[in-house]
Write a protein that holds these residues in place. Structure first.
Motif, PDB file in Angstrom:
ATOM      1  N   ALA A 313       0.858  -1.184   0.000  1.00  0.00           N
ATOM      2  CA  ALA A 313       0.000   0.000   0.000  1.00  0.00           C
ATOM      3  C   ALA A 313       0.891   1.229   0.000  1.00  0.00           C
ATOM      4  O   ALA A 313       1.891   1.280   0.723  1.00  0.00           O
ATOM      5  N   ILE A 314       0.539   2.212  -0.798  1.00  0.00           N
ATOM      6  CA  ILE A 314       1.332   3.434  -0.919  1.00  0.00           C
ATOM      7  C   ILE A 314       0.469   4.615  -0.510  1.00  0.00           C
ATOM      8  O   ILE A 314      -0.652   4.776  -1.002  1.00  0.00           O
ATOM      9  N   PRO A 341     -13.181  -4.014   0.697  1.00  0.00           N
ATOM     10  CA  PRO A 341     -14.286  -3.096   1.037  1.00  0.00           C
ATOM     11  C   PRO A 341     -14.089  -2.375   2.364  1.00  0.00           C
ATOM     12  O   PRO A 341     -14.406  -1.179   2.469  1.00  0.00           O
ATOM     13  N   ALA A 342     -13.582  -3.062   3.390  1.00  0.00           N
ATOM     14  CA  ALA A 342     -13.451  -2.432   4.708  1.00  0.00           C
ATOM     15  C   ALA A 342     -12.443  -1.293   4.674  1.00  0.00           C
ATOM     16  O   ALA A 342     -12.699  -0.188   5.176  1.00  0.00           O
ATOM     17  N   ALA A 343     -11.264  -1.549   4.068  1.00  0.00           N
ATOM     18  CA  ALA A 343     -10.251  -0.500   3.994  1.00  0.00           C
ATOM     19  C   ALA A 343     -10.732   0.654   3.127  1.00  0.00           C
ATOM     20  O   ALA A 343     -10.489   1.835   3.446  1.00  0.00           O
ATOM     21  N   THR A 344     -11.415   0.339   2.049  1.00  0.00           N
ATOM     22  CA  THR A 344     -11.931   1.388   1.176  1.00  0.00           C
ATOM     23  C   THR A 344     -12.926   2.276   1.923  1.00  0.00           C
ATOM     24  O   THR A 344     -12.861   3.519   1.850  1.00  0.00           O
ATOM     25  N   ALA A 379      -5.891   1.660   8.464  1.00  0.00           N
ATOM     26  CA  ALA A 379      -6.806   1.042   7.493  1.00  0.00           C
ATOM     27  C   ALA A 379      -6.073   0.024   6.631  1.00  0.00           C
ATOM     28  O   ALA A 379      -6.566  -1.087   6.386  1.00  0.00           O
ATOM     29  N   PHE A 380      -4.893   0.387   6.162  1.00  0.00           N
ATOM     30  CA  PHE A 380      -4.099  -0.543   5.361  1.00  0.00           C
ATOM     31  C   PHE A 380      -3.689  -1.770   6.176  1.00  0.00           C
ATOM     32  O   PHE A 380      -3.664  -2.896   5.675  1.00  0.00           O
ATOM     33  N   ASP A 381      -3.346  -1.537   7.413  1.00  0.00           N
ATOM     34  CA  ASP A 381      -2.882  -2.608   8.294  1.00  0.00           C
ATOM     35  C   ASP A 381      -3.920  -3.718   8.430  1.00  0.00           C
ATOM     36  O   ASP A 381      -3.567  -4.892   8.571  1.00  0.00           O
TER      37      ASP A 381
END
Length: 717
Positions: A313-314, A341-344, A379-381
């Motif tokens: 993820a960047i 979906p959750a991270a988005t 969120a990425f984690d």
């Protein structure tokens, strides 16, 4: 200490001597013969130190002796700081005095030609009579930075090197020194160091074995020109995989020019680069191209460990830079996956102006909200597709950047969190941010390419080391009968097998071949074609014609008796013109009309043994050089990994409306071929299946054409 190469006791003595003699120690500062004693004193070696120089009473405050015989006690390690001619006699003296290991820095031996090799043989004979072991010659030396036992002429250590968790084991002394200093610049210490030199006795694998088994060593970095003892090297690499300690190396010789340079440097011949790469891939060894990449991998691994995969993820304070980094990741072979979906959803709530995608532009809001980067990291984690988060930071107005860095560093510090790596867009960090990331053990990179190289290679290491832990890949372990069909005796002579014999051998191993029959007349050919069913292929069948198409010896798409008769007569006439007499026959073969063309084969390397090759077939074979090698034998699961590395792999998945190919059958075919290669590695000089037609799913894979060339037996040589 596990015995792998048999030299472990000697190398343990080398790294942990109780006493060191420096033969030819100089009192002239800066000379190469001054450095060994100087460094032993500088680093506070606690054992006995004995400079041997009949012209001096003391050097560096240490009393000198006139000869080894005057030491008055046992000597574990001697550094012979003399020229080549005098080194030979000094080795004899060490052997007579019962010295255990001698380090020979002098040049002028095997790397210079036959006279130098003769001196090496003379020294080795003297050493073997007493059990003396030799480092080098043409070595910069060895060292244990934790104890101060530095037996080296390398001046770089005069700048001070702290002990750490890395062992630097190389075949180039100058490169070892450069690696040590580059690691030092990143705050990474070196525990053990060895420059192998010409390796007339102790070699690269011996140093690697002991270094890997040191509980304070977490990884090994290396520079390799040629692997002289492949069995030992592979066994040591398997040990590294078992211990979970990466070996990161540069192996020169990718080009013909570099291979010649390596040979000139060490007096050894470099092997084919594709073979080396296949060995490294199978063992999980990390190969990179530049010293900076070695250090980048070490920096990432020592701070954050292994990423689970290569999904990155960047997030960036610049939208343009986020896109540029995604492009760089792709060129480096690193995946930038879509978010779940959750991270988005979480990012959509966080970002007032940016878009909730990967790569993520945090926008100028990051300067106002010092917790935004941390929230995005969180969120990425939580996204299972993300194995590393890259934060592209730059200097922000006021203290905004410092506060953002402190918060994200604290959030990402726990080792169970997804690894965070910092890409510093401005180059160097300010002192506050540098301290925050250092305290949290988060690596900072100024090169995006090096960062992504570290991610890609460490993720590949995780997979490769797991493969190495579950199989034996050494040449000795990979030859010998599989027990399936190896009882089939091969002809005693050298040269190509006729196609019928080749396919009979393949069939015994479970490799599918088309229905076919040999014909010696046009009538025979028509009868076989009627029985097999049209369309058919006719091929010249004669061991003297290994490459049939080159003489017009193949006719395809024959759909009736008249076509078969005409084809037979044409092939027979062309073969007679080429051979000067009648061919042994013509093969009538079922024509497979569907399938993706692949190539498979066996390569037997004189050092590393049998390898199986899989590549895109047809015109792609030579046009794209799209092939993968693995040590044979391989299991079907490993073949699927090989398929995944091919650039032409999409052809097997239903490219442009074609049905998906039978990948499982291809995997089984290549696995069976690899067992054949391992069983008969002592006889096979060349084996090609080109093409293997991989038919639609459920219909199998068929070796349409087979070339097996046998080498000479011991009896026929």
């Amino acid at each position: 200490m596990i015995t792998v190469t048999g030299a472990e006791p000697a190398v343990q003595t080398l790294f942990n001597p109780r006493s060191v003699a420096v033969i030819g120690a100089s009192s002239k500062p800066g000379t190469l013969s001054w450095w060994p004693l100087r460094l032993l004193v500088q680093y506070g070696f606690a054992g006995g130190v004995h400079p041997v120089n009949p012209s001096r009473s003391e050097i560096e405050g240490v009393p000198c002796v006139a000869s080894l015989a005057d030491v008055g006690g046992p000597v574990d390690l001697a550094v012979i700081a003399l020229n080549a001619k005098n080194t030979v006699q000094a080795v004899r003296d060490c052997a007579a005095a019962g010295v255990k290991v001698a380090v020979l820095p002098s040049q002028g031996f095997g790397e210079t030609g036959e006279d130098g090799r003769a001196m090496e043989r003379e020294m080795l004979a003297a050493a073997r009579e007493s059990g003396l072991r030799i480092v080098g010659p043409n070595t910069d030396g060895v060292g244990n930075l934790a104890t101060g036992a530095l037996a080296t002429i390398q001046p770089i250590f005069g700048q001070g090197v702290e002990p750490g968790r890395v062992a630097v084991i190389t075949q180039s002394g100058a490169t070892a020194a450069s690696l040590i200093m580059r690691l030092k610049e990143e705050g990474i210490g070196t525990r053990l160091y060895a420059s192998a030199g010409n390796e007339i006795d102790l070699g690269l694998a011996d140093y690697l074995s002991v270094a890997l088994q040191d509980p304070e060593v977490s990884m090994v970095v290396s520079f390799v020109e040629a692997i002289r003892r492949p069995d030992d090297f592979v066994k040591v690499a398997e040990l590294a995989a078992e211990l979970g300690k990466p070996i990161v190396l540069i192996k020169v010789g990718r080009t013909e020019q570099a291979a010649r340079r390596a040979a000139a440097h060490t007096g050894a011949l470099a092997g084919a680069d594709e073979i080396y790469q296949a060995v490294f891939d199978s063992l999980g060894i990390i190969r990179v191209d530049e010293l900076s990449e070695v250090v980048a991998v070490a920096k990432f691994y020592l701070s954050r460990g292994l990423p689970q995969d290569d999904g990155v993820a960047i997030m960036s304070v610049s939208g343009g830079q986020a896109g540029a980094l995604a492009d760089r990741a792709a060129r480096s072979g690193v995946t930038v996956p879509d978010l779940g979906p959750a991270a988005t959803a979480e990012l959509e709530e966080l970002l007032a102006f940016g878009t909730a995608i990967n790569p993520c532009d945090l926008t100028g809001e990051v300067a106002r909200d010092s917790g935004l980067a941390t929230a995005a990291y969180t969120a990425f984690d939580a996204d299972p597709a993300i194995s590393t988060v890259v934060y592209a930071r730059k200097e922000l107005t006021g203290d905004a950047g410092r506060r953002a860095s402190e918060r994200i560093a604290a959030a990402a510090a726990p080792k169970e969190r997804t690894p965070l790596a910092i890409y510093s867009m401005d180059g160097e960090l300010n002192d506050e941010e540098k301290a925050a990331f250092a305290e949290a053990d988060i690596p900072v990179f100024t090169s995006a390419g090096e960062l992504f190289t570290a991610v890609r290679t460490l993720a590949a290491y995780r997979r490769g080391a797991e493969r190495a832990r579950t199989r034996k890949t050494g040449p000795a372990a990979r030859t010998g009968e599989s027990g399936q069909a190896a009882s089939r005796a091969l002809p005693g002579g050298a040269g190509p097998l006729d196609e019928a014999a080749a396919k009979a051998l393949l069939a015994e191993y479970g490799v599918a071949v088309p229905a076919e029959a040999p014909a010696t007349s046009a009538d025979d050919a028509v009868a076989h074609a009627e029985r097999i069913g049209y369309p058919v292929v006719l091929k010249v069948a004669d061991a003297r014609v290994p490459h049939k198409t080159e003489i017009g010896g193949v006719e395809v798409g024959l759909a009736g008796a008249a076509a078969v008769r005409a084809a037979y007569e044409g092939i027979d006439a062309r073969a007679r013109a080429h051979l000067g007499d009648a061919p042994e026959g013509v093969l009538v073969q079922q024509q497979i009309t569907d399938g993706v063309e692949m190539i498979a084969g066996i390569v037997v390397d004189p050092q590393f043994g049998p390898f199986v090759l899989l590549g895109s077939g047809g015109v792609l074979t030579e046009l794209l050089s799209d092939a993968v090698l693995r040590p044979a034998p391989v299991e079907p699961g490993e073949v699927r990994d090989m398929i995944a590395e091919l650039r032409g792999r999409k052809l097997l998945t239903g490219f442009r409306g074609a049905p998906p190919a039978d990948v499982d059958a291809l995997a089984d075919t290549v696995s069976a071929l690899s067992r054949l290669g391992a069983d008969h590695a002592d006889r096979i000089a060349e084996l090609d299946l080109n093409p293997v037609l991989v038919r639609p799913a459920g219909h199998g894979a068929v070796a349409v054409d087979a070339l097996i060339v046998l080498g000479e037996t011991e009896e026929s040589r």
